[in-house]
Design an enzyme around this catalytic site. Sequence first.
Site, PDB file in Angstrom:
ATOM      1  N   ASP A 103       0.837  -1.199   0.000  1.00  0.00           N
ATOM      2  CA  ASP A 103       0.000   0.000   0.000  1.00  0.00           C
ATOM      3  C   ASP A 103       0.867   1.242   0.000  1.00  0.00           C
ATOM      4  OD1 ASP A 103      -2.423  -1.223   0.064  1.00  0.00           O
ATOM      5  OD2 ASP A 103      -2.648  -1.122   2.237  1.00  0.00           O
ATOM      6  N   LYS A 113      -3.848   2.420  -3.288  1.00  0.00           N
ATOM      7  CA  LYS A 113      -5.170   2.896  -2.889  1.00  0.00           C
ATOM      8  C   LYS A 113      -5.061   4.355  -2.499  1.00  0.00           C
ATOM      9  CE  LYS A 113      -6.459  -0.848  -0.268  1.00  0.00           C
ATOM     10  NZ  LYS A 113      -7.300  -1.332   0.784  1.00  0.00           N
TER      11      LYS A 113
END
Length: 414
Positions: free
Chosen positions: A194, A216
């Site tokens: 991430d 994200k």
Amino acid sequence: MADQHYLAGLNLVGRTVVVVGGGSVAQRRIPRLLAAGARVRLISPEVTAAVEAMAVVDQLNWQRRRYAEGDLDNAWYALAATNDPVVNAQVVAEAERRRLFCVRADDGDLGSAVTPAVGEHEGLTIGVLSGGEPRRSAAVRTALIEALYEGVIDDSAAPAAPGVALVGGGPGDPGLITVRGRRLLSRADLVITDRLAPQRLLEELPSHVEVIDAAKIPYGRAMDQDHINAALVNAAKAGKFVVRLKGGDPFVFGRGFEELMACVEAGVPVTVVPGVTSAFAAPALADVPVSHRGLAHEIVVVSGHAAPDDPSSLIDWPALGRLRGSLVLLMAVQRIGAFADVLIEHGRPADTPVAVIQEASLRGQRTLRSTLVKVADTVVGEQVRPPAVIVIGAVAGLALREGALHVRHHRPAE
Ligand code: SAH
């Protein structure tokens, strides 16, 4: 001088080991003896608190008295670890007569055995002897274990089994991942990461390790959660060991449980490695104690993802307004004004201290101090950008050291 000892591995399962003396040496040696399955008989009039705790919970036979001839009866191995050289010499002498090996803690040369510096890694036990230079053997042991953890020494005779590890990477500094997380990362075939996961750890990975960025973006979805789940499952089914590296803790606003469910439903072996969550790490790194005796006996961690009036919100803002303890807001930079308003509306005093900690543990870390009524102005005026953690409550006012930037706005925000 070269060490002349012969390094052996003792099978102590079910065998009596006598430890004479209950001080700090015994405290350090007994756990490993117990882990090896030894029956430990401890002879000592006094013991440290930690040794006493072991005597209470483990099968450790503590005889609360001074050593006496005959105490080594039935023993296979002995440790003379009192602070009295005379007693230690007596223990060694009895061991010698009985022909059992005995370590003498105060002077290794006078015993018939010595304890190596020991380390463990994935079922390997490493023992180092140095002929009476304990600091040297300990340093070598530690270096070897670290090199194994970091993959500098390749013990790839034991490849990782296919499956998935959901690893919490901590707030961003590579030193704030757990030891287990780092070890699993060093063994990954594929890492799915991430944006908020510790990026610098990825640079250390060997070149054959594939890294996919789940990218994200807040409020966006560059890589749909279903795609991430499918990528995890498919790679594991193809025989890879996959590390899903997440920021903070995998289950704190991190969708970790959705990934766990996907793996379980697909029958893929999956393990969860907790992480240091930014909810607690960011305040700690800014000298803000989320609890403090006499000030806060409760800590509520809140997601700022949805506006207070969003019908999908699960947060009871009026209840939070009545709260006196610490509120820790994540993902709240954009809507902090709305959150502050609803809290004040429901009773939280307007002058409640607030601390905003941006990019905790990273190079850009900074802390802004404000109050509930002013924090929206502070965030805009100081151009605070995510990621940031916002702490609301008396604890946010405990400024201790220079470096914490105090922001005062002259324009009252009513
Ligand atoms: N699972 C993560 C949280 C994910 S939600 C954890 O346990 O930390 C993302 C939010 O975490 C960000 O909007 C921000 O509020 C917070 N955050 C994550 N890393 C941060 C950091 N290094 N400094 C400040 N806040 C951080």
